[in-house]
Enzyme design. Structure first.
Site, PDB file in Angstrom:
ATOM      1  N   ASP A   1      25.173  62.500  70.134  1.00  0.00           N
ATOM      2  CA  ASP A   1      26.392  62.721  70.910  1.00  0.00           C
ATOM      3  C   ASP A   1      27.614  62.766  70.000  1.00  0.00           C
ATOM      4  O   ASP A   1      27.656  62.106  68.952  1.00  0.00           O
ATOM      5  CB  ASP A   1      26.582  61.599  71.932  1.00  0.00           C
ATOM      6  CG  ASP A   1      25.613  61.690  73.096  1.00  0.00           C
ATOM      7  OD1 ASP A   1      25.064  62.772  73.333  1.00  0.00           O
ATOM      8  OD2 ASP A   1      25.409  60.657  73.767  1.00  0.00           O
TER       9      ASP A   1
ATOM     10  N   ARG B   1      24.779  70.711  72.828  1.00  0.00           N
ATOM     11  CA  ARG B   1      25.181  70.344  74.187  1.00  0.00           C
ATOM     12  C   ARG B   1      26.681  70.614  74.297  1.00  0.00           C
ATOM     13  O   ARG B   1      27.479  70.044  73.546  1.00  0.00           O
ATOM     14  CB  ARG B   1      24.899  68.863  74.462  1.00  0.00           C
ATOM     15  CG  ARG B   1      25.489  68.372  75.797  1.00  0.00           C
ATOM     16  CD  ARG B   1      25.487  66.862  75.894  1.00  0.00           C
ATOM     17  NE  ARG B   1      24.154  66.342  76.148  1.00  0.00           N
ATOM     18  CZ  ARG B   1      23.679  65.215  75.630  1.00  0.00           C
ATOM     19  NH1 ARG B   1      24.421  64.500  74.791  1.00  0.00           N
ATOM     20  NH2 ARG B   1      22.465  64.807  75.928  1.00  0.00           N
TER      21      ARG B   1
END
Length: 319
Positions: A131, A182
């Site tokens: 992330d 992402r």
């Protein structure tokens, strides 16, 4: 203003101590968090898989303060990877934050922990999504990602936040190595010199980056693996109907097969949309967080969506 205050609260130790002491807070948070134990999360994996939905598991935690805490976080991630490895039919992978495994303490320590995690993931035949956190860590995160690629790890991808001015340049750079990305809007409070202040600009940049990712997937012929663990290049992570509609329309226009991208959503949000996309034949992956360190994650979900705040308030007054 409210969003800024909630993000401040997500980092405030005094607020965490106060809110986590309220029993109704966990009742509300459990709408977005799969449970406090790995076994709770694996139950959710099976339930979502049964609906045709893939998952990415996140053992919650960030900003560890000691090497021992970062080692414990790494061990917790090992356990998650091993649980997926022990259940080969589970259609899932793992998401991590680098501050969880020591990035705020020592980059060398973080690199060591990250490499061990990727080696464990490879052993368990799965993928790790790194992330992106707030901007003090953006360059460090991307640099560590490239270090792992140089060491031969291909079972790793990262994320890009469309509210950052730098997002387009980062996307082009990452795509040189066919990085699975992402795409998110961004859930941290960033200054105006680093991020678009206006939602319309964030949305426009999101659509631009969606096009870039879809074009890259088409050019490289990437697709979701048969076992649901290894993603194609684009992960369109949004609950915004307009952003999703744009991605679908553009992918269809250029002829990208449906398994050449995936839509990602958060556990407990827009379940109707998740199931509708599956019915339409698109891969959907739900981000399933779990663990005892749920407070910062929960507060950022409140900051993102006003509807979540009213859900929280309604629980406050519920007897």
């Amino acid at each position: 203003m409210l969003r800024s205050f909630l993000i401040y609260l997500s980092k405030a130790a005094w607020a965490q101590k106060l809110v986590t002491g309220w029993s109704f807070a966990w009742r509300t948070a459990s709408r977005f968090v799969a449970g406090t134990r790995l076994s709770d999360a694996m139950i959710v994996v099976r339930e979502l898989n049964a609906k045709g939905i893939n998952v990415t598991l996140d053992h919650l935690g960030e900003h560890t303060n000691t090497p021992e805490e970062s080692q414990q976080a790494t061990d917790d991630i090992f356990a998650t990877l091993d649980a997926l490895g022990a259940e080969p039919s589970a259609r899932g992978n793992v998401s991590i934050k680098l501050t969880q495994i020591g990035l705020g303490l020592d980059e060398n320590l973080c690199a060591e922990n990250l490499e061990r995690i990727l080696a464990r993931a490879r052993k368990n035949n799965t993928f790790v999504r790194v992330d992106i956190e707030d901007t003090p860590y953006t360059d460090k995160t991307i640099n560590l990602y490239y270090l792992m690629r140089e060491r031969g790890y291909t079972n790793v991808g990262t994320a890009v936040q469309s509210y950052l001015y730098r997002a387009e340049a980062d996307t082009h750079r990452l795509l040189q190595d066919r990085t699975p990305i992402r795409l998110v809007k961004g859930a941290y409070m960033e200054p105006a010199e680093k991020a678009f202040p206006r939602k319309a600009d964030v949305d426009a940049n999101y659509d631009l980056l969606t096009k870039i990712l879809i074009d890259a997937s088409l050019a490289n012929q990437t697709k979701l693996s048969e076992d649901g663990r290894i993603p194609a290049i684009p992960a369109i992570a949004s609950h915004d109907d307009k952003r999703i509609a744009f991605a679908k329309q553009y992918a269809e226009k250029v002829g990208l097969p449906k398994n050449g991208l995936e839509f990602q959503m958060l556990y407990g949000i827009r379940r109707d949309l998740q199931e509708q996309l599956v019915k339409e034949g698109y891969p959907v992956r739900v981000y399933v967080p779990f663990g005892t360190h749920w407070y910062p994650y929960f507060m950022r979900r409140l900051a993102e969506r006003p509807a979540n705040i009213w859900f929280f308030i309604s629980n406050f007054f519920r007897k």
